[in-house]
Design a protein around this motif. Structure first.
Motif, short mmCIF file in Angstrom:
data_model
loop_
_atom_site.label_atom_id
_atom_site.label_comp_id
_atom_site.label_asym_id
_atom_site.label_seq_id
_atom_site.Cartn_x
_atom_site.Cartn_y
_atom_site.Cartn_z
N ALA A 1 0.81 -1.22 0.00
CA ALA A 1 0.00 0.00 0.00
C ALA A 1 0.84 1.26 0.00
O ALA A 1 0.41 2.31 -0.50
N SER A 2 2.05 1.20 0.57
CA SER A 2 2.88 2.40 0.68
C SER A 2 4.11 2.35 -0.20
O SER A 2 5.06 3.10 0.02
N ALA A 3 4.13 1.46 -1.19
CA ALA A 3 5.33 1.31 -2.03
C ALA A 3 5.66 2.60 -2.78
O ALA A 3 6.83 2.93 -2.98
N VAL A 4 4.64 3.32 -3.20
CA VAL A 4 4.86 4.53 -3.99
C VAL A 4 5.52 5.62 -3.14
O VAL A 4 6.29 6.45 -3.65
N TRP A 5 5.24 5.64 -1.84
CA TRP A 5 5.74 6.72 -0.98
C TRP A 5 6.99 6.35 -0.21
O TRP A 5 7.54 7.18 0.51
N LEU A 6 7.47 5.11 -0.31
CA LEU A 6 8.66 4.72 0.43
C LEU A 6 9.90 5.35 -0.20
O LEU A 6 10.01 5.46 -1.43
N PRO B 1 15.90 3.82 -2.86
CA PRO B 1 16.99 4.48 -3.61
C PRO B 1 16.86 4.33 -5.11
O PRO B 1 17.42 5.13 -5.87
N TYR B 2 16.14 3.30 -5.57
CA TYR B 2 16.01 3.08 -7.01
C TYR B 2 14.54 2.87 -7.34
O TYR B 2 13.84 2.13 -6.66
N PRO B 3 14.03 3.51 -8.38
CA PRO B 3 12.64 3.28 -8.81
C PRO B 3 12.53 1.92 -9.48
O PRO B 3 13.53 1.32 -9.89
N PRO B 4 11.31 1.40 -9.60
CA PRO B 4 11.14 0.09 -10.24
C PRO B 4 11.41 0.16 -11.75
O PRO B 4 11.30 1.23 -12.36
N ALA B 5 11.76 -0.99 -12.30
CA ALA B 5 12.02 -1.13 -13.73
C ALA B 5 13.10 -0.18 -14.22
O ALA B 5 13.06 0.30 -15.36
N THR B 6 14.08 0.12 -13.34
CA THR B 6 15.19 0.99 -13.71
C THR B 6 16.48 0.18 -13.64
O THR B 6 16.78 -0.44 -12.61
N SER B 7 17.24 0.19 -14.71
CA SER B 7 18.47 -0.60 -14.79
C SER B 7 19.67 0.23 -14.34
O SER B 7 19.79 1.41 -14.69
N ASP B 8 20.53 -0.41 -13.59
CA ASP B 8 21.81 0.18 -13.20
C ASP B 8 22.89 -0.51 -14.01
O ASP B 8 23.28 -1.65 -13.71
N ALA B 9 23.36 0.16 -15.05
CA ALA B 9 24.32 -0.47 -15.97
C ALA B 9 25.65 -0.79 -15.30
O ALA B 9 26.40 -1.64 -15.80
N LEU B 10 25.95 -0.15 -14.17
CA LEU B 10 27.21 -0.41 -13.48
C LEU B 10 27.11 -1.53 -12.46
O LEU B 10 28.11 -1.86 -11.82
N ALA B 11 25.92 -2.09 -12.28
CA ALA B 11 25.74 -3.15 -11.26
C ALA B 11 24.84 -4.25 -11.82
O ALA B 11 23.78 -4.53 -11.28
N LEU B 12 25.27 -4.87 -12.90
CA LEU B 12 24.52 -5.98 -13.47
C LEU B 12 24.83 -7.25 -12.69
O LEU B 12 26.01 -7.58 -12.47
N ARG C 1 2.90 -4.62 -4.11
CA ARG C 1 1.83 -3.76 -4.65
C ARG C 1 1.09 -4.46 -5.78
O ARG C 1 -0.15 -4.42 -5.85
N THR C 2 1.83 -5.10 -6.68
CA THR C 2 1.19 -5.86 -7.75
C THR C 2 0.34 -6.99 -7.20
O THR C 2 -0.76 -7.26 -7.70
N LEU C 3 0.85 -7.63 -6.14
CA LEU C 3 0.09 -8.72 -5.52
C LEU C 3 -1.25 -8.22 -4.98
O LEU C 3 -2.28 -8.88 -5.15
N LEU C 4 -1.25 -7.05 -4.37
CA LEU C 4 -2.49 -6.51 -3.82
C LEU C 4 -3.44 -6.08 -4.94
O LEU C 4 -4.65 -6.32 -4.85
N LEU C 5 -2.93 -5.45 -5.97
CA LEU C 5 -3.78 -4.93 -7.04
C LEU C 5 -4.37 -6.02 -7.92
O LEU C 5 -5.36 -5.78 -8.62
#
Length: 342
Positions: free
Chosen positions: A27-32, A35-46, A80-84
């Protein structure tokens, strides 16, 4: 003599605590402050392993997947996906199962009588609804206009047939046979195969996926409710209500439906577990929600790209197993009804 709480009580407390944590995180995933948003790749830490150095500035506490996405963020947004998806789908199948099981168990095959023209209008309405389902691939607006036209035509036909005496006469509708036949037809195809086949035709979203899961998993709940209604309708207070001349709708709403609560309360966690496992399975197979949507099934599927990344299996697998076991504990016996032993 002192009172001791049984171990079963603490197991239910842990189950409720875990499910509460999943609920709060989802329920609070959007407001937590992640440090990294979802579906965002960090090319330096694969495929980076978990980093626990005791500092809050650690780049990826639970590691990253083969695409560089943060595992902790994906797990929290997976809640969040599980709840929705899971909760609306379970509520939908429960509502459908209660409604169909109640009318099938109470009216059986000959108890429901209605004017023949209304049955004809209802059949036409259902046919035009099923016929317009493929148009949903193009858009909701494209399917809505033909559906409204055909529904209006069915209503007009029912109104015109009202001038005929034969069409105005009441006719028995075999609601019990129809519901049981539909459940048997739906159960003849393996559920996972049916869901995968429909998901391959219709695009899935946070609206269509709960509808798909809820409308394909209702037969079990319907059978439970129908069996309970068949038992309740033979009780003396139902016979007394009929003798007083109460209408069937009032008997069903005021005297039978409240008696279904224990059965529904016990079955709801089981079917929630079924929906959670089904959603995770189809997401793991890549047929569920879009790939950019955070999901425990999608996170487990990334382990196939890097089989040596153990954290991609351990962390989402632990969350999934913990949720399933917690729901099983609640289904066996509600925590508030666990007695205190002497």
């Amino acid at each position: 003599m002192t009172l001791q709480k049984p171990a079963l009580f603490w197991q239910h407390v842990l189950a409720i605590g875990w499910l509460g944590l999943v609920l709060v995180l989802g329920a609070s995933a959007v407001w937590l402050p992640l440090p990294y948003p979802p579906a965002t790749s960090d090319a330096l830490a694969l495929s980076s392993p978990p980093q626990w150095d005791g500092a809050l500035s650690a780049p990826h506490w639970l590691g990253t997947d083969a695409l560089g996405r943060d595992v902790l963020t994906e797990l929290i947004y997976g809640c969040r996906t599980l709840l929705l998806v899971s909760l609306p789908a379970t509520l939908l199948l429960t509502a459908v199962g209660i409604w169909l099981g109640s009318v099938a168990g109470y009216w059986a095959t000959t108890g429901l009588r209605w004017a023949r023209r209304y049955w004809l209008a209802l059949a036409g309405f259902l046919l035009c609804t099923v016929a317009n389902v493929p148009l949903l691939r193009i858009g909701v607006g494209t399917a809505l206009l033909p559906w409204l036209l055909w529904s209006g035509l069915c209503a007009s036909l029912a109104w015109l047939l009202g001038y005929s005496r034969w069409w105005r006469q009441p006719g028995a509708f075999p609601i019990d046979s129809l519901v049981l036949g539909s459940a048997a037809l739906l159960g003849s195809v393996p559920r996972l195969v049916l869901v995968l086949a429909i998901a391959a035709v219709l695009p899935l979203s946070f609206i269509s996926m709960p509808l798909l899961l809820g409308l394909t998993c209702w037969p079990g709940m319907m059978r439970l409710v129908r069996a309970e209604v068949l038992r309740i309708r033979q009780l003396p207070y139902i016979e007394a209500a009929r003798a007083l001349g109460l209408p069937n709708r009032r008997i069903l709403a005021r005297h039978i439906l409240p008696g279904l609560w224990p059965v529904v309360r016990a079955a709801f966690p089981f079917y929630l577990t079924l929906i959670v496992t089904t959603e995770t399975t189809i997401s793991f197979l890549g047929v569920g929600l879009p790939a950019e949507t955070a999901s425990w099934g999608h996170l487990l599927s990334t382990a196939r790209l890097a089989p040596t990344n153990w954290w991609l299996i351990v962390f989402p697998g632990f969350c999934l197993v913990g949720t399933i076991i917690s729901l099983r504990f609640l289904a066996q016996k509600p925590v508030f009804s666990v007695p205190i032993l002497k």
